[in-house]
Design an enzyme around this catalytic site. Sequence first.
Site, mmCIF file in Angstrom:
data_model
loop_
_atom_site.group_PDB
_atom_site.id
_atom_site.type_symbol
_atom_site.label_atom_id
_atom_site.label_comp_id
_atom_site.label_asym_id
_atom_site.label_seq_id
_atom_site.Cartn_x
_atom_site.Cartn_y
_atom_site.Cartn_z
ATOM 1 N N ASP A 107 -20.730 -23.194 -32.532
ATOM 2 C CA ASP A 107 -19.468 -22.497 -32.720
ATOM 3 C C ASP A 107 -18.338 -23.487 -32.419
ATOM 4 O O ASP A 107 -17.990 -24.295 -33.275
ATOM 5 C CB ASP A 107 -19.513 -21.297 -31.761
ATOM 6 C CG ASP A 107 -18.425 -20.275 -31.974
ATOM 7 O OD1 ASP A 107 -18.471 -19.575 -32.987
ATOM 8 O OD2 ASP A 107 -17.532 -20.182 -31.113
ATOM 9 N N VAL A 157 -22.483 -12.842 -35.814
ATOM 10 C CA VAL A 157 -23.825 -12.535 -36.320
ATOM 11 C C VAL A 157 -24.800 -12.258 -35.180
ATOM 12 O O VAL A 157 -24.631 -12.759 -34.065
ATOM 13 C CB VAL A 157 -24.364 -13.678 -37.205
ATOM 14 C CG1 VAL A 157 -23.553 -13.799 -38.475
ATOM 15 C CG2 VAL A 157 -24.379 -15.008 -36.458
#
Length: 184
Positions: A107, A157
């Site tokens: 990320d 997700v």
Amino acid sequence: MYNIENDIERVLVSEEELKKICDDLAAKLTAEYGDSGRPMILVCILKGSFVFAAEVFKRLRFPCAIEFMKVSSYGGGTDSSGFIQVHLDLKRDVKDADVVLVEDIVDSGRTLEKLSQLLANRGAHSVKCCTLLDKPERRVVNFNADFVGRVVPDVFVVGFGLDYDEKYRNLPYVGVLKPSVYQQ
Ligand code: XMP
Ligand code: MG
């Protein structure tokens, strides 16, 4: 019964695609490390990568150890101010070994950047990173994984090890949560 699948808006990476991704990454790891003659250690970063790491690990046929680490990363505003806290450390010396960090998703990039530095400082022969998913839009540091399963857009997700509030890790695919789940 409360079925967690009812909280999924759509499937982003199907079971079939996940299988192909794991086959492909295992083949790449084999090409890179299969004949090195050095000890090789996969480091599964808990908890999110445990499903993915197991899938890749069981596809390898050369001698290879698996170890586990649990870390949290804290962001700062700039490249150098993020740091990681180690909650569970390796039970094995990485000196002179080829280390592959296995992550569920990259990320900001802080976790793998800092962890790579930490293990390189412990004397590993090499440290590379293998991630199931990559969200490059979210990057805040200059870090790229060496082995990437699939690039995904900037959506939250879950599944295949990834959680929201410790739920959904047991889904066999990667899906996008319905916004109503985290807005309630
Ligand atoms: P960095 O340091 O790259 O950390 O910011 C990556 C970690 O952030 C978490 N993460 C997610 N977890 N769904 C999740 O379940 C997501 O969409 C997501 N995006 C980031 C995850 O713990 C990963 O290891
Ligand atoms: Mg994680």
